[in-house]
Design a protein around this motif. Structure first.
Motif, PDB file in Angstrom:
ATOM      1  N   ASP A  88       0.967  -0.982  -0.003  1.00 46.74           N
ATOM      2  CA  ASP A  88      -0.115   0.037  -0.134  1.00 46.74           C
ATOM      3  C   ASP A  88       0.949   1.352  -0.074  1.00 46.74           C
ATOM      4  N   ASP A  89       0.087   2.336  -0.149  1.00 45.96           N
ATOM      5  CA  ASP A  89       0.950   3.693  -0.384  1.00 45.96           C
ATOM      6  C   ASP A  89       0.434   4.632   0.920  1.00 45.96           C
ATOM      7  N   GLY A  90       0.055   3.966   2.054  1.00 45.95           N
ATOM      8  CA  GLY A  90      -0.511   4.556   3.392  1.00 45.95           C
ATOM      9  C   GLY A  90       0.738   5.175   3.974  1.00 45.95           C
ATOM     10  N   ASN A  91       0.270   5.500   5.227  1.00 46.83           N
ATOM     11  CA  ASN A  91       1.079   6.446   6.181  1.00 46.83           C
ATOM     12  C   ASN A  91       2.569   5.610   6.520  1.00 46.83           C
ATOM     13  N   GLY A  92       2.366   4.117   6.561  1.00 47.15           N
ATOM     14  CA  GLY A  92       3.671   3.483   7.026  1.00 47.15           C
ATOM     15  C   GLY A  92       3.747   3.340   8.576  1.00 47.15           C
ATOM     16  N   VAL A  93       4.690   2.535   8.926  1.00 44.02           N
ATOM     17  CA  VAL A  93       5.046   2.630  10.282  1.00 44.02           C
ATOM     18  C   VAL A  93       6.095   2.785  10.744  1.00 44.02           C
ATOM     19  N   GLU A  94       6.205   3.714  11.829  1.00 39.48           N
ATOM     20  CA  GLU A  94       7.619   4.353  12.395  1.00 39.48           C
ATOM     21  C   GLU A  94       8.825   3.168  12.648  1.00 39.48           C
ATOM     22  N   LYS A  95       9.915   3.489  12.518  1.00 35.81           N
ATOM     23  CA  LYS A  95      10.866   2.385  12.900  1.00 35.81           C
ATOM     24  C   LYS A  95      10.634   1.638  14.303  1.00 35.81           C
ATOM     25  N   ASN A  96      10.480   2.532  15.389  1.00 34.75           N
ATOM     26  CA  ASN A  96      10.172   2.003  16.610  1.00 34.75           C
ATOM     27  C   ASN A  96       8.979   1.238  16.989  1.00 34.75           C
ATOM     28  N   ASP A  97       8.220   1.168  16.093  1.00 38.52           N
ATOM     29  CA  ASP A  97       6.895   0.587  16.316  1.00 38.52           C
ATOM     30  C   ASP A  97       6.874  -0.744  15.583  1.00 38.52           C
ATOM     31  N   LEU A  98       7.663  -1.054  14.532  1.00 36.17           N
ATOM     32  CA  LEU A  98       7.786  -2.235  14.076  1.00 36.17           C
ATOM     33  C   LEU A  98       7.652  -3.591  14.713  1.00 36.17           C
ATOM     34  N   GLU A  99       8.450  -3.455  15.827  1.00 40.39           N
ATOM     35  CA  GLU A  99       8.297  -4.736  16.708  1.00 40.39           C
ATOM     36  C   GLU A  99       7.080  -4.758  17.702  1.00 40.39           C
ATOM     37  N   LEU A 100       6.731  -3.254  18.171  1.00 35.36           N
ATOM     38  CA  LEU A 100       5.540  -3.235  18.797  1.00 35.36           C
ATOM     39  C   LEU A 100       4.094  -3.797  17.974  1.00 35.36           C
ATOM     40  N   ALA A 101       4.078  -3.567  16.660  1.00 39.37           N
ATOM     41  CA  ALA A 101       3.256  -4.288  15.785  1.00 39.37           C
ATOM     42  C   ALA A 101       2.729  -5.577  15.708  1.00 39.37           C
ATOM     43  N   PHE A 102       3.907  -6.266  16.534  1.00 46.88           N
ATOM     44  CA  PHE A 102       3.624  -7.709  16.552  1.00 46.88           C
ATOM     45  C   PHE A 102       3.459  -8.247  17.978  1.00 46.88           C
ATOM     46  N   MET A 103       3.438  -7.448  18.765  1.00 46.20           N
ATOM     47  CA  MET A 103       2.731  -7.686  20.124  1.00 46.20           C
ATOM     48  C   MET A 103       1.375  -7.984  20.398  1.00 46.20           C
ATOM     49  N   HIS A 104       0.917  -8.615  21.166  1.00 47.42           N
ATOM     50  CA  HIS A 104      -0.440  -9.054  21.460  1.00 47.42           C
ATOM     51  C   HIS A 104      -1.012  -7.848  22.438  1.00 47.42           C
ATOM     52  N   HIS A 105      -2.181  -7.448  22.270  1.00 49.45           N
ATOM     53  CA  HIS A 105      -2.674  -6.380  22.875  1.00 49.45           C
ATOM     54  C   HIS A 105      -4.191  -6.823  23.626  1.00 49.45           C
ATOM     55  N   GLY A 141       7.245  11.089   6.087  1.00 51.16           N
ATOM     56  CA  GLY A 141       8.217  11.824   6.522  1.00 51.16           C
ATOM     57  C   GLY A 141       9.371  11.057   6.829  1.00 51.16           C
ATOM     58  N   ALA A 142       9.340   9.983   7.056  1.00 47.36           N
ATOM     59  CA  ALA A 142      10.896   9.237   7.386  1.00 47.36           C
ATOM     60  C   ALA A 142      11.633   9.380   6.108  1.00 47.36           C
ATOM     61  N   SER A 143      13.024   9.295   6.372  1.00 48.05           N
ATOM     62  CA  SER A 143      13.879   9.095   5.294  1.00 48.05           C
ATOM     63  C   SER A 143      14.382   7.875   4.767  1.00 48.05           C
ATOM     64  N   GLU A 144      13.952   6.672   5.709  1.00 42.16           N
ATOM     65  CA  GLU A 144      14.340   5.492   5.210  1.00 42.16           C
ATOM     66  C   GLU A 144      13.181   4.526   5.436  1.00 42.16           C
ATOM     67  N   ALA A 145      13.214   3.387   4.873  1.00 44.17           N
ATOM     68  CA  ALA A 145      12.283   2.196   5.169  1.00 44.17           C
ATOM     69  C   ALA A 145      12.970   1.234   5.766  1.00 44.17           C
ATOM     70  N   TRP A 146      12.262   0.357   6.735  1.00 41.39           N
ATOM     71  CA  TRP A 146      13.052  -0.540   7.787  1.00 41.39           C
ATOM     72  C   TRP A 146      12.026  -1.866   7.411  1.00 41.39           C
ATOM     73  N   SER A 147      12.566  -3.069   7.700  1.00 40.65           N
ATOM     74  CA  SER A 147      12.119  -4.133   7.646  1.00 40.65           C
ATOM     75  C   SER A 147      12.458  -5.173   8.589  1.00 40.65           C
ATOM     76  N   ILE A 148      11.355  -5.904   9.068  1.00 42.30           N
ATOM     77  CA  ILE A 148      11.438  -6.876  10.284  1.00 42.30           C
ATOM     78  C   ILE A 148      10.613  -8.277   9.895  1.00 42.30           C
ATOM     79  N   SER A 149      11.276  -9.413  10.292  1.00 48.64           N
ATOM     80  CA  SER A 149      10.741 -10.771   9.797  1.00 48.64           C
ATOM     81  C   SER A 149      10.354 -11.446  11.234  1.00 48.64           C
ATOM     82  N   TYR A 150       9.438 -12.487  10.907  1.00 50.92           N
ATOM     83  CA  TYR A 150       9.011 -13.299  12.100  1.00 50.92           C
ATOM     84  C   TYR A 150       8.468 -14.887  11.421  1.00 50.92           C
TER      85      TYR A 150
END
Length: 482
Positions: A88-105, A141-150
């Motif tokens: 998608d071309d949406g707002n994206g996820v901040e670098k610091n929130d990538l791991e948090l997105a995989f936490m149960h809540h 607004g971020a200058s770089e894209a980041w990736s994480i794998s599970y």
């Protein structure tokens, strides 16, 4: 884990999918031995949320919609079992929130005015528990894209840089590899692919301002451009809405019903073409389907279903969307009002289309003129003219029906007696001319039944039109019985 320790939780925030919101939730008095490990919890949750590949597509596309995307691209292989990619071309996820997105809540238990599709935040951890997933994103607004794998719920390595211009890119591979028993319950590749097509169609209808693309292998299954109205998107999804559509618009007590339905001549043997949405969320609700069927029950057979796409806008505190693991059902606070709004909206739309008349008492002197006008004007307009606004059934009057209209509309009909009418009726092209003896026998039977009119409210049956309408006569009145 000691009692009272706050747990970090995440939900979809105002700025799009995956935005983190920290919610302190106290753990109840549970001994350490009763607390399952994180992997087991994720597998249990995945069993409810992720039933099949279409469930993965639904959750990921909903997150993309929440992120404010204008273009969403979905790619699948083997019905989604081997590979699902959502970009998608949406707002994206901040670098610091990538791991948090995989936490149960615990957001699913909070009482909130839920405005977003992915409000529970269970999708990513549930998908990660049963597959190999890679999330790559570049926040606005971020200058770089980041990736994480599970893989199977376990993080594989650290965050890495990724080449992405904007938005989010998610790859889900080898679905259910961690729970192989689930694989035996999947249907054929064709059936799973069709389920994904249905999910994308539903989400694309109500989100007509977003472009959608669905590809299976090298075959493009769906391609929807961004549209400016629901009607234009409906014509893309279902071609039969073009030229057969009736607009629905009804509102009461802050509840607004909008959408489009097809005329009764367009119907199917299944209810799958009844699309219902609540606050932008595709749902299947028996109450709404029942209301649609009730509105159509005078126009189509009981074993047929109409085409309809209806969107209900309801105050968020009057509807509970957190009653089903897949969020495919809702609970209305005022079921009766919802039912009335839907049935009234559809009946009004159908009435305008068909051009129904106001009911006139039988004793009113205008009855005869109204019936003559219906037979002479409405019927002939409906069947002889090509104007879309007047056309209802796509057929022309038979010679018998034309003759019937002439007979009923004749100004001198009252002056003729029954015998003269029978003798002067033109049977040419309808059947073989009756003999004089047959006419006399018929006349005798008719005269005998005329005496019964006084005691029969609906009078004496003259004929039947379209195998549906019985035409009866009472004195100087004409009655049409459906």
């Amino acid at each position: 884990m000691p009692k009272g320790v706050p747990v970090a939780t995440m939900s979809i925030g105002e700025n799009g999918a995956y935005n983190a919101v920290i919610t302190a939730v106290s753990i109840l008095s549970i001994s350490n031995s009763e607390i399952a490990d994180t992997k087991t919890i994720n597998l249990i949750a995945a069993g409810e949320v992720i039933e099949r590949p279409a469930s993965v597509v639904k959750e990921l596309v909903e997150n993309a919609i929440d992120a404010g995307s204008l273009e969403i691209e979905i790619k699948i292989e083997s019905g989604g079992r081997n590979l699902i990619i959502v970009t998608d071309d949406g707002n994206g996820v901040e670098k610091n929130d990538l791991e948090l997105a995989f936490m149960h809540h615990a957001t699913s238990k909070l009482h909130l005015k839920i405005k977003h599709l992915g409000f529970r935040g269970e999708a990513l951890p549930s998908i990660a528990a049963v597959s190999r997933i890679k999330l790559s994103s570049k926040a606005s607004g971020a200058s770089e894209a980041w990736s994480i794998s599970y893989e199977g719920g376990e993080k594989m390595g650290e965050l890495t840089l990724y080449s992405l211009s904007q938005g989010t890119h998610i790859e889900v591979r080898d679905l259910f590899f961690a729970t192989p028993n689930r694989l035996k319950f999947l249907k054929t590749e064709r059936a799973e692919t069709q389920s994904i097509v249905d999910i994308v169609n539903n989400l694309a209808m109500v989100n007509y301002h977003i472009g959608f693309t669905l590809t299976s292998g090298n075959k493009k299954l769906l391609k929807y451009a961004k549209q400016t109205s629901l009607f234009r998107r409906l014509c893309e999804v279902e071609e039969e809405f073009q030229g057969n559509s009736l607009e629905v618009n009804e509102e009461e007590d802050g509840i607004k019903l909008t959408g489009h339905i097809c005329r009764p001549t367009v119907n199917r043997g299944k209810y799958t073409q009844i699309y219902t949405f609540v606050n932008g969320r595709p749902i299947k609700d028996n109450l709404l389907i029942g209301a649609v069927r009730y509105a159509y029950h005078d126009f189509i057979p009981s074993n047929r279903y109409p085409f309809a796409a209806l969107h209900l806008e309801i105050p968020y505190d009057q509807v509970d969307v957190n009653v089903h693991p897949n969020k495919s059902e809702v609970r209305f606070q005022n079921k009766k009002l919802i039912y009335e709004i839907v049935t009234r909206g559809l009946i009004n739309a159908l009435s305008r289309r068909i051009g129904t008349f106001d009911v006139i008492p039988a004793s009113d002197h205008k009855t005869t003129n109204t019936i003559e006008g219906f037979l002479k004007g409405s019927l002939s307009d409906s069947f002889d003219k090509s104007d879309v606004q007047n056309e209802f059934y796509e057929r022309r009057l038979s010679p018998f029906e034309n003759q019937l209209i002439k007979e009923f509309a004749s100004q001198n009909e009252k002056a003729k007696d029954l015998s003269e009418q029978l003798k002067s009726f033109d049977y040419t092209g309808i059947q073989k001319s009756p003999s004089q003896a047959e006419i006399m026998v018929l006349e005798k039977k008719v005269l005998e039944q005329v005496d019964l009119i006084e005691s029969h409210t609906l009078g004496f049956a003259r004929c039947q039109v379209f195998n549906t309408y019985n035409i009866t006569a009472v004195r100087d009145k004409l009655i049409i019985v459906d």
